[in-house]
Design a protein around this motif. Structure first.
Motif, PDB file in Angstrom:
ATOM      1  N   SER A 134       0.815  -1.201   0.000  1.00 38.11           N
ATOM      2  CA  SER A 134       0.000   0.000   0.000  1.00 38.11           C
ATOM      3  C   SER A 134       0.849   1.252   0.000  1.00 38.11           C
ATOM      4  O   SER A 134       1.991   1.255   0.480  1.00 38.11           O
ATOM      5  CB  SER A 134      -0.891  -0.015   1.260  1.00 38.11           C
ATOM      6  OG  SER A 134      -1.557   1.213   1.445  1.00 38.11           O
ATOM      7  N   VAL A 143      -7.989  -1.980   5.341  1.00 31.84           N
ATOM      8  CA  VAL A 143      -8.075  -3.123   4.429  1.00 31.84           C
ATOM      9  C   VAL A 143      -7.765  -4.419   5.179  1.00 31.84           C
ATOM     10  O   VAL A 143      -8.457  -5.436   5.004  1.00 31.84           O
ATOM     11  CB  VAL A 143      -7.111  -2.934   3.242  1.00 31.84           C
ATOM     12  CG1 VAL A 143      -6.974  -4.228   2.451  1.00 31.84           C
ATOM     13  CG2 VAL A 143      -7.585  -1.800   2.342  1.00 31.84           C
ATOM     14  N   GLU A 146     -10.794  -5.399   7.203  1.00 36.94           N
ATOM     15  CA  GLU A 146     -11.858  -5.959   6.365  1.00 36.94           C
ATOM     16  C   GLU A 146     -11.541  -7.409   6.006  1.00 36.94           C
ATOM     17  O   GLU A 146     -12.425  -8.283   6.013  1.00 36.94           O
ATOM     18  CB  GLU A 146     -12.029  -5.128   5.091  1.00 36.94           C
ATOM     19  CG  GLU A 146     -12.568  -3.728   5.304  1.00 36.94           C
ATOM     20  CD  GLU A 146     -14.007  -3.687   5.793  1.00 36.94           C
ATOM     21  OE1 GLU A 146     -14.710  -4.714   5.678  1.00 36.94           O
ATOM     22  OE2 GLU A 146     -14.430  -2.626   6.293  1.00 36.94           O
ATOM     23  N   VAL A 189      -3.071  -1.252  -2.581  1.00 37.96           N
ATOM     24  CA  VAL A 189      -3.812  -0.043  -2.209  1.00 37.96           C
ATOM     25  C   VAL A 189      -3.058   1.174  -2.716  1.00 37.96           C
ATOM     26  O   VAL A 189      -1.938   1.449  -2.285  1.00 37.96           O
ATOM     27  CB  VAL A 189      -3.996   0.055  -0.682  1.00 37.96           C
ATOM     28  CG1 VAL A 189      -4.814   1.306  -0.331  1.00 37.96           C
ATOM     29  CG2 VAL A 189      -4.674  -1.200  -0.137  1.00 37.96           C
ATOM     30  N   TYR A 215      -7.307  -1.356  -4.905  1.00 40.36           N
ATOM     31  CA  TYR A 215      -8.213  -0.329  -4.389  1.00 40.36           C
ATOM     32  C   TYR A 215      -7.494   1.008  -4.495  1.00 40.36           C
ATOM     33  O   TYR A 215      -6.347   1.139  -4.055  1.00 40.36           O
ATOM     34  CB  TYR A 215      -8.605  -0.591  -2.935  1.00 40.36           C
ATOM     35  CG  TYR A 215      -9.395   0.559  -2.330  1.00 40.36           C
ATOM     36  CD1 TYR A 215     -10.693   0.821  -2.771  1.00 40.36           C
ATOM     37  CD2 TYR A 215      -8.834   1.400  -1.375  1.00 40.36           C
ATOM     38  CE1 TYR A 215     -11.414   1.888  -2.254  1.00 40.36           C
ATOM     39  CE2 TYR A 215      -9.548   2.467  -0.856  1.00 40.36           C
ATOM     40  CZ  TYR A 215     -10.841   2.701  -1.299  1.00 40.36           C
ATOM     41  OH  TYR A 215     -11.553   3.764  -0.803  1.00 40.36           O
ATOM     42  N   PRO A 264     -13.226  -0.257   0.524  1.00 43.03           N
ATOM     43  CA  PRO A 264     -12.469  -1.315   1.204  1.00 43.03           C
ATOM     44  C   PRO A 264     -13.302  -2.537   1.569  1.00 43.03           C
ATOM     45  O   PRO A 264     -12.809  -3.667   1.496  1.00 43.03           O
ATOM     46  CB  PRO A 264     -11.939  -0.605   2.457  1.00 43.03           C
ATOM     47  CG  PRO A 264     -11.805   0.821   2.047  1.00 43.03           C
ATOM     48  CD  PRO A 264     -12.986   1.076   1.138  1.00 43.03           C
ATOM     49  N   ILE A 267     -13.377  -5.433  -0.923  1.00 46.44           N
ATOM     50  CA  ILE A 267     -12.154  -6.166  -1.255  1.00 46.44           C
ATOM     51  C   ILE A 267     -12.235  -7.654  -0.952  1.00 46.44           C
ATOM     52  O   ILE A 267     -11.880  -8.485  -1.802  1.00 46.44           O
ATOM     53  CB  ILE A 267     -10.937  -5.516  -0.557  1.00 46.44           C
ATOM     54  CG1 ILE A 267     -10.666  -4.136  -1.152  1.00 46.44           C
ATOM     55  CG2 ILE A 267      -9.699  -6.398  -0.689  1.00 46.44           C
ATOM     56  CD1 ILE A 267      -9.593  -3.342  -0.435  1.00 46.44           C
TER      57      ILE A 267
END
Length: 281
Positions: A134, A143, A146, A189, A215, A264, A267
């Motif tokens: 990221s 993230v 999640e 990310v 993302y 997010p 994902i």
């Protein structure tokens, strides 16, 4: 770096041996012995694998060069706002000695269940097989959380940093994750500014054999706004009008066949679909 971060790294099993602060040698900070020079730490404890730098941004270059002189192969720079010319000088030096630099403006690296190097909040992570790379800090944790809630553990999470010029790139970490046997899928990310996501999209299409989900933050931000430090070097003479925009990055991943999440929370489902379909395999 605060007591909380030092305590968290120690509790996670990270072998922190010393701190370095010129003029404070002989003291203890957060229960760590403090030395004036990095070479004194190496003399006392032997070879050091990683240094975590969290000094004033104008002191980062000197600290990093001192670490390189002591043969430290991995440098994590927490500090934000390092002068771009300092980073150019540092990267020229690291190219000659194969030192890996993460950051600046990075919370570091975590291998869930094994080691924490930096300020990433370990409570959002759980061991597994999804690698995260990221440019963001807090979005990286979001993230991870999640994924954790969806039962998708992580093999490693790294924030390469969100300053205008950073050390290691998406391409380097994509290669590392692609070769890592414990990583079965990758979440990337990105955010507006620069062209690193576009380069990553092309690299994924040409090279990566594992499922990748992307993302891109800031898709609904005003187009004229700079995105923190990342936008400061994005305006270059001769660039196309959409260079560095979130929309341009989303389009690059779509063209490369990489699914892009709108948020997010989307994902994990996209990742499960990609793994089930063998996307990238």
């Amino acid at each position: 770096m605060s007591t909380t971060h030092i305590t968290q790294m120690k509790a996670y099993g990270t072998n922190l041996v010393a701190g370095v602060s010129p003029g404070s040698g002989g003291k203890k900070i957060y229960n760590l012995p403090v030395f004036d020079l990095v070479e004194e730490v190496v003399k006392e404890f032997g070879p050091i694998d990683t240094t975590i730098i969290c000094v004033h941004p104008y002191q980062v270059l000197d600290a990093a060069l001192e670490a390189i002189a002591s043969q430290i192969q991995q440098i994590i720079i927490i500090s934000a706002g390092v002068p771009p010319l300092d980073m150019v000088q540092l990267l020229r030096k690291t190219e000659a000695c194969e030192t890996l630099v993460v950051g600046p403006n990075s919370p570091g690296i975590i291998v869930p269940g094994q080691i924490l190097l930096g300020t990433q909040p370990s409570e959002f992570y759980t061991p597994g097989s999804v690698g995260i790379v990221s440019r963001s800090s807090t979005l990286t944790y979001e993230v991870a959380w999640e994924l954790t809630k969806a039962g998708l553990g992580q093999s490693i999470s790294v924030s390469i940093g969100s300053d205008a010029i950073v050390g290691s790139s998406f391409l380097q970490w994509l290669q590392i994750l692609d070769e890592d046997e414990s990583t079965e899928a990758i979440v990337l990310v990105g955010q507006p500014g620069g062209g690193s996501e576009e380069a990553a999209a092309q690299y994924i299409a040409e090279t990566i054999d594992k499922p990748v989900i992307a993302y891109i933050a800031g898709r609904h931000a005003p187009p004229a706004k700079h995105w923190r430090q990342t936008g400061t070097l994005a305006t270059v003479v001769g660039r196309e009008q959409n260079f560095g925009t979130a929309q341009n990055k989303v389009a690059a991943f779509a063209a490369a066949g990489v699914p892009v999440a709108d948020r997010p929370s989307q994902i994990p489902e996209l990742l499960k679909q990609a793994i089930a379909q063998g996307v990238g395999v």
